[in-house]
Write an enzyme that holds these catalytic residues in place. Sequence first.
Site, PDB file in Angstrom:
ATOM      1  N   CYS A  37       0.850  -1.185   0.000  1.00 57.72           N
ATOM      2  CA  CYS A  37       0.000   0.000   0.000  1.00 57.72           C
ATOM      3  C   CYS A  37       0.892   1.244   0.000  1.00 57.72           C
ATOM      4  O   CYS A  37       1.697   1.414  -0.910  1.00 57.72           O
ATOM      5  CB  CYS A  37      -0.951  -0.054   1.196  1.00 57.72           C
ATOM      6  SG  CYS A  37      -2.132   1.298   1.295  1.00 57.72           S
TER       7      CYS A  37
ATOM      8  N   ASP B 131      -8.580  -2.989  -7.847  1.00 58.65           N
ATOM      9  CA  ASP B 131      -8.133  -2.024  -6.842  1.00 58.65           C
ATOM     10  C   ASP B 131      -8.893  -0.707  -7.032  1.00 58.65           C
ATOM     11  O   ASP B 131      -8.840  -0.101  -8.103  1.00 58.65           O
ATOM     12  CB  ASP B 131      -6.631  -1.795  -6.978  1.00 58.65           C
ATOM     13  CG  ASP B 131      -6.022  -1.121  -5.759  1.00 58.65           C
ATOM     14  OD1 ASP B 131      -6.648  -0.175  -5.231  1.00 58.65           O
ATOM     15  OD2 ASP B 131      -4.927  -1.535  -5.348  1.00 58.65           O
TER      16      ASP B 131
ATOM     17  N   HIS C   7      -7.333  -3.958  -3.641  1.00 58.45           N
ATOM     18  CA  HIS C   7      -6.299  -3.403  -2.775  1.00 58.45           C
ATOM     19  C   HIS C   7      -6.112  -4.304  -1.543  1.00 58.45           C
ATOM     20  O   HIS C   7      -7.052  -4.907  -1.054  1.00 58.45           O
ATOM     21  CB  HIS C   7      -6.704  -1.997  -2.331  1.00 58.45           C
ATOM     22  CG  HIS C   7      -5.557  -1.156  -1.879  1.00 58.45           C
ATOM     23  ND1 HIS C   7      -4.612  -0.664  -2.762  1.00 58.45           N
ATOM     24  CD2 HIS C   7      -5.180  -0.734  -0.654  1.00 58.45           C
ATOM     25  CE1 HIS C   7      -3.717   0.039  -2.085  1.00 58.45           C
ATOM     26  NE2 HIS C   7      -4.041   0.006  -0.816  1.00 58.45           N
TER      27      HIS C   7
END
Length: 234
Positions: free
Chosen positions: A109, A169, A201
């Site tokens: 991330c 995502d 994600h």
Amino acid sequence: MASAELAHGYLALPQGASPKPGVVMLPDVWGLSAHTRDLAGRLAAEGFAVLALDIYRRTGRPELSDPAAALDWIAALPDPLVLETIREGAEALAAHEAVAGRIGVTGFCMGGQYALLAACGVPGFSACAPFYGMLRYAGGLDAAKKPRAPLAALPDLRCPVLGFYGEQDEIIPVADVLELREGLAASPHAGEVILYPGAGHAFMNDTRPALHRPEAAADAWRRLAAFLHETLDG
């Protein structure tokens, strides 16, 4: 596996007395957590000395209430300061007695975003493996804090890259991932991007069942270990 809490973060070491290649692991926006420590331990078991970096050691850890607040925090975080923190961590890891040879960087991330920026702007990394980090910045950000997004930094890439992203995502557009793939193809360094169908994600995060995608995570982990051995061993 041996482990220790250091000034720069959490150090996880593989079994055996001989020094190993090092990997700096950058956590997600929530900072150094039990999940990050677990990932560091898993990577140490693959044969690397891993420093899970306390990426907030110079800024203080934020109190984040929800994903929107996390994105606002990332937008305001000074990239030069974070990259300096990464450089300090990498130098500390390289100087550790359990480490010999090359150093790589990986991250998840926000950590994936900074892993790619570090591969373009911090000396000493021989491999970079970003997981679903932001690639492009929104307009109107403070240029002193956000001099350039990862895609804009690619011309200064210093090492091979293996990136991992999900087709679903909601934060990282597929168009940006494809642009990264194109940029890596034009780089003198080896580069590959893996884009997983059905994954979004944080698909690696097994502490978040709604986001975790076990098959994609297992495949990515296998590829990660092989890539780091190929680029860092010897």
